[in-house]
Scaffold this active site. Structure first.
Site, PDB file in Angstrom:
ATOM      1  N   GLY A 229       0.846  -1.196   0.000  1.00  0.00           N
ATOM      2  CA  GLY A 229       0.000   0.000   0.000  1.00  0.00           C
ATOM      3  C   GLY A 229       0.875   1.237   0.000  1.00  0.00           C
ATOM      4  O   GLY A 229       2.045   1.203  -0.403  1.00  0.00           O
ATOM      5  N   THR A 231       3.001   4.647   1.259  1.00  0.00           N
ATOM      6  CA  THR A 231       4.089   4.863   2.213  1.00  0.00           C
ATOM      7  C   THR A 231       3.539   5.369   3.548  1.00  0.00           C
ATOM      8  O   THR A 231       3.986   4.938   4.623  1.00  0.00           O
ATOM      9  CB  THR A 231       5.105   5.843   1.620  1.00  0.00           C
ATOM     10  OG1 THR A 231       5.555   5.297   0.370  1.00  0.00           O
ATOM     11  CG2 THR A 231       6.300   6.058   2.529  1.00  0.00           C
ATOM     12  N   GLU A 251       5.629  -3.308   1.090  1.00  0.00           N
ATOM     13  CA  GLU A 251       5.808  -2.993  -0.333  1.00  0.00           C
ATOM     14  C   GLU A 251       5.020  -1.723  -0.591  1.00  0.00           C
ATOM     15  O   GLU A 251       3.798  -1.737  -0.658  1.00  0.00           O
ATOM     16  CB  GLU A 251       5.292  -4.143  -1.197  1.00  0.00           C
ATOM     17  CG  GLU A 251       6.081  -5.425  -0.975  1.00  0.00           C
ATOM     18  CD  GLU A 251       5.685  -6.550  -1.921  1.00  0.00           C
ATOM     19  OE1 GLU A 251       4.589  -6.502  -2.496  1.00  0.00           O
ATOM     20  OE2 GLU A 251       6.481  -7.488  -2.067  1.00  0.00           O
ATOM     21  N   CYS A 285       2.382   0.749  -8.809  1.00  0.00           N
ATOM     22  CA  CYS A 285       3.514   1.197  -7.999  1.00  0.00           C
ATOM     23  C   CYS A 285       4.822   1.145  -8.789  1.00  0.00           C
ATOM     24  O   CYS A 285       5.749   1.884  -8.516  1.00  0.00           O
ATOM     25  CB  CYS A 285       3.631   0.357  -6.739  1.00  0.00           C
ATOM     26  SG  CYS A 285       3.778  -1.394  -7.090  1.00  0.00           S
TER      27      CYS A 285
HETATM   28  P1  NDP Z   1      -3.329   2.519   1.171  1.00  0.00           P
HETATM   29  O1  NDP Z   1      -2.063   2.542   1.935  1.00  0.00           O
HETATM   30  O2  NDP Z   1      -4.296   3.593   1.334  1.00  0.00           O
HETATM   31  O3  NDP Z   1      -4.114   1.173   1.477  1.00  0.00           O
HETATM   32  C1  NDP Z   1      -3.505  -0.103   1.392  1.00  0.00           C
HETATM   33  C2  NDP Z   1      -4.257  -1.045   2.299  1.00  0.00           C
HETATM   34  O4  NDP Z   1      -4.030  -0.678   3.653  1.00  0.00           O
HETATM   35  C3  NDP Z   1      -5.773  -1.021   2.091  1.00  0.00           C
HETATM   36  O5  NDP Z   1      -6.296  -2.312   2.321  1.00  0.00           O
HETATM   37  C4  NDP Z   1      -6.197  -0.072   3.195  1.00  0.00           C
HETATM   38  O6  NDP Z   1      -7.549  -0.218   3.530  1.00  0.00           O
HETATM   39  C5  NDP Z   1      -5.269  -0.497   4.310  1.00  0.00           C
HETATM   40  N1  NDP Z   1      -5.091   0.471   5.381  1.00  0.00           N
HETATM   41  C6  NDP Z   1      -5.342   1.807   5.381  1.00  0.00           C
HETATM   42  N2  NDP Z   1      -5.051   2.345   6.590  1.00  0.00           N
HETATM   43  C7  NDP Z   1      -4.603   1.330   7.373  1.00  0.00           C
HETATM   44  C8  NDP Z   1      -4.133   1.254   8.710  1.00  0.00           C
HETATM   45  N3  NDP Z   1      -4.085   2.323   9.514  1.00  0.00           N
HETATM   46  N4  NDP Z   1      -3.737   0.053   9.176  1.00  0.00           N
HETATM   47  C9  NDP Z   1      -3.771  -1.044   8.398  1.00  0.00           C
HETATM   48  N5  NDP Z   1      -4.214  -1.037   7.124  1.00  0.00           N
HETATM   49  C10 NDP Z   1      -4.614   0.142   6.610  1.00  0.00           C
HETATM   50  O7  NDP Z   1      -2.910   2.329  -0.334  1.00  0.00           O
HETATM   51  P2  NDP Z   1      -3.887   2.237  -1.587  1.00  0.00           P
HETATM   52  O8  NDP Z   1      -4.917   1.180  -1.388  1.00  0.00           O
HETATM   53  O9  NDP Z   1      -4.305   3.620  -1.905  1.00  0.00           O
HETATM   54  O10 NDP Z   1      -2.915   1.656  -2.706  1.00  0.00           O
HETATM   55  C11 NDP Z   1      -2.097   2.444  -3.460  1.00  0.00           C
HETATM   56  C12 NDP Z   1      -0.690   2.426  -2.899  1.00  0.00           C
HETATM   57  O11 NDP Z   1      -0.171   1.101  -2.903  1.00  0.00           O
HETATM   58  C13 NDP Z   1       0.239   3.231  -3.758  1.00  0.00           C
HETATM   59  O12 NDP Z   1       1.065   4.030  -2.979  1.00  0.00           O
HETATM   60  C14 NDP Z   1       1.067   2.168  -4.467  1.00  0.00           C
HETATM   61  O13 NDP Z   1       2.307   2.596  -4.889  1.00  0.00           O
HETATM   62  C15 NDP Z   1       1.135   1.110  -3.448  1.00  0.00           C
HETATM   63  N6  NDP Z   1       1.459  -0.170  -4.084  1.00  0.00           N
HETATM   64  C16 NDP Z   1       2.709  -0.713  -3.862  1.00  0.00           C
HETATM   65  C17 NDP Z   1       3.077  -1.879  -4.504  1.00  0.00           C
HETATM   66  C18 NDP Z   1       4.430  -2.481  -4.256  1.00  0.00           C
HETATM   67  O14 NDP Z   1       4.606  -3.659  -4.536  1.00  0.00           O
HETATM   68  N7  NDP Z   1       5.404  -1.743  -3.757  1.00  0.00           N
HETATM   69  C19 NDP Z   1       2.178  -2.554  -5.432  1.00  0.00           C
HETATM   70  C20 NDP Z   1       0.904  -1.890  -5.576  1.00  0.00           C
HETATM   71  C21 NDP Z   1       0.573  -0.741  -4.904  1.00  0.00           C
HETATM   72  P3  NDP Z   1      -8.640   0.809   2.893  1.00  0.00           P
HETATM   73  O15 NDP Z   1      -8.432   0.818   1.437  1.00  0.00           O
HETATM   74  O16 NDP Z   1      -9.909   0.194   3.298  1.00  0.00           O
HETATM   75  O17 NDP Z   1      -8.370   2.136   3.511  1.00  0.00           O
END
Ligand code: NDP
Length: 474
Positions: A229, A231, A251, A285
């Site tokens: 997700g 950063t 990641e 990403c």
């Molecule tokens: P987020 O960080 O917003 O969300 C990722 C996940 O974390 C979601 O399931 C989200 O739930 C959950 N989440 C949010 N807040 C919390 C918390 N406090 N504690 C635990 N879990 C939490 O990212 P996005 O979904 O917007 O995804 C996009 C991001 O992911 C981009 O920055 C992208 O670069 C990155 N990414 C990285 C990859 C890699 O391999 N390095 C691959 C693909 C994406 P909810 O959505 O319900 O808020």
């Protein structure tokens, strides 16, 4: 018709404990198509307890690697057999064109279950010859309950990537998909039961990151956290993991560079950059959005990239021929738009593309932007290529490394000497030379700096999802 997506705990559909639900919105029609359980602390605890029971008392960790691998192969078969419904789930949830999900995401997800099943079944271990007195060897014991938290940009493919390795190594899993892409994880959990994976081995809790996700990472019942997700969220997950001293892989985001050297095949470069920046409407990403082009070929490359940007077919993700869907949500559209609106103030000119109706955002090429500005430095997560000129290899490496992220780089050149000189200096977890997004599940995947901590893939996954045990037998 609005349907309801429940949690999946211990092999059963489970409603939200406190009866609260969230809307699931189709990003193309912007209509509510389903509701999903809004996971609470009680729901998360129930899922973690189910996973713990399945780990402590159930057969899964005690099956041989070959038995687990056979089950994961059956799951892969079912994923492929249900490709149409899974692809429709991705299209409806986050706007991925059905044909792309059908031909890329779904088969790749299936391949991950096969690969990690085989990898665990075929792995060899170390023994240490220690004279006549002792036999000594390393055993890789499953770590326990794994929390897997996934983003919305490739829900099933990244979900499979997070759970296939821990399952193969005998762990049980609680998965929390992004709230805007709940459907494919729910369907996958049902397919796992159909594949003969015992109840409680794969549990899915739906809901908000700030509630269900936070409760899962805070849980003292979890032994590993694997997170993909942003950063900002990654930092919170790391803090929660520190509280329970739980190993975590993160990641996170990226801001990859695509370096086009003066000797590059310009046609190849334009093709690769178009894919590297615009595929999945830029919500990747691994995207190589900082396009660093040698001044000698800048004009020619730019005009070819603009032509390719216009060749994508934007439309209804369910329609035949659509190659790019809308951005995944109205919130995502606002975010990309806010960067687009800053282009001129940061010295750039928009050559093509930009916001369209609803959540549509057309492939955008920007030239002349300040490399230190927010558009060139922050993860836009939309289809925006920023072209930045350079004059020598050293300058290209400096520009490529001048970001907080360190996930991927692309280098396009015909010179072996240049490859050997530049690649070691690129501060990124993956470097693609004259190619883009080639994956090998044996290779480490992960990033440096703001792109995360740890690596997964092949033996890197084994190290993370097991507790290596040194055994000495007299
Ligand atoms: P987020 O960080 O917003 O969300 C990722 C996940 O974390 C979601 O399931 C989200 O739930 C959950 N989440 C949010 N807040 C919390 C918390 N406090 N504690 C635990 N879990 C939490 O990212 P996005 O979904 O917007 O995804 C996009 C991001 O992911 C981009 O920055 C992208 O670069 C990155 N990414 C990285 C990859 C890699 O391999 N390095 C691959 C693909 C994406 P909810 O959505 O319900 O808020």
């Amino acid at each position: 018709m609005v349907s309801t997506i429940p949690h999946h705990i211990e092999g059963k559909d489970v409603p939200a404990d406190d009866g609260r639900y969230l809307d699931n919105v189709n990003p193309w029609t912007q209509e509510v198509t389903a509701t999903l359980a809004r996971g609470s602390v009680a729901d998360v605890n129930a899922a973690v307890e189910a996973a713990r029971r399945a780990f402590d008392e159930g057969p899964w960790p005690r099956w041989s690697e070959a038995e687990r691998s056979a089950a994961l192969h059956r799951l892969a078969d079912l994923v492929n057999a249900n490709a149409d419904v899974l692809a429709a789930a991705e299209a409806g949830d986050m706007g991925r064109p059905v044909q792309s999900a059908r031909s890329i995401d779904i088969p790749r997800a299936a391949d991950m279950f096969r690969f990690f099943g085989d990898h665990a079944a075929l792995a060899t271990g170390e023994t240490y010859p220690s004279g006549a007195d002792h036999d000594a060897y390393v055993a890789y014991r499953p770590a326990g309950v794994v929390a897997a938290i996934t983003p919305w940009n490739h829900p099933l493919m990244l979900g499979a990537w997070k759970i296939a390795a821990p399952l193969a190594w005998g762990n049980t899993v609680v998965m929390k998909p992004a709230e805007s892409s709940p459907t494919s994880a729910y369907l996958l959990a049902g397919l796992a039961i159909e594949a003969g994976i015992p109840r409680g081995v794969l549990n899915v809790v739906q809901g908000l990151g700030s509630e269900a996700g936070q409760a899962l990472t805070d849980s003292a019942g979890v032994d590993r956290i694997t997170f993909t997700g942003s950063t900002a969220t990654g930092r919170r997950v790391a803090q929660a993991a520190a509280g329970n001293l739980v190993p975590v892989t993160l990641e996170l985001g990226g801001k990859g560079s695509s370096i086009i050297a003066p000797d590059a095949d310009i046609e190849l470069a334009a093709d690769l950059v178009s894919r590297a920046v615009f595929n999945n409407t830029g919500q990747v990403c691994l995207a190589g959005t900082r396009v660093l082009v040698h001044e000698d070929i800048r004009d020619e490359f730019t005009s070819r990239l603009v032509a390719r940007a216009g060749a994508w077919s934007i439309g209804d993700p369910f329609a035949d021929g659509t190659t790019l869907g809308p951005l995944a949500s109205a919130e995502q559209h606002r975010r990309v738009r806010s960067y687009y609106d800053r282009v001129e103030a940061e010295g750039g000119a928009v050559l093509c593309g930009g916001p369209g109706e609803g959540n549509v955002f057309a492939p955008t090429v920007v030239s002349g932007i300040d490399p230190k500005g927010t558009v060139a430095q922050e993860e836009v997560f939309g289809p925006v290529a920023t072209i930045i000129g350079y004059e020598g290899d050293d300058q290209a490496v400096t520009l490529a490394n001048d970001t907080a992220y360190g996930l991927t780089s692309v280098l396009i050149t015909d010179s072996v000497a240049r490859i050997r000189r530049m690649v070691p200096r690129l501060r990124s977890g993956t470097v693609w030379v004259n190619c883009y997004q080639v994956r090998d599940l044996r290779a480490p995947m992960g990033g440096r700096g703001a792109s995360g901590i740890g690596r997964e893939g092949g033996t890197f996954s084994r190290e993370f999802f097991t507790e290596p045990q040194a055994v000495f037998i007299a």
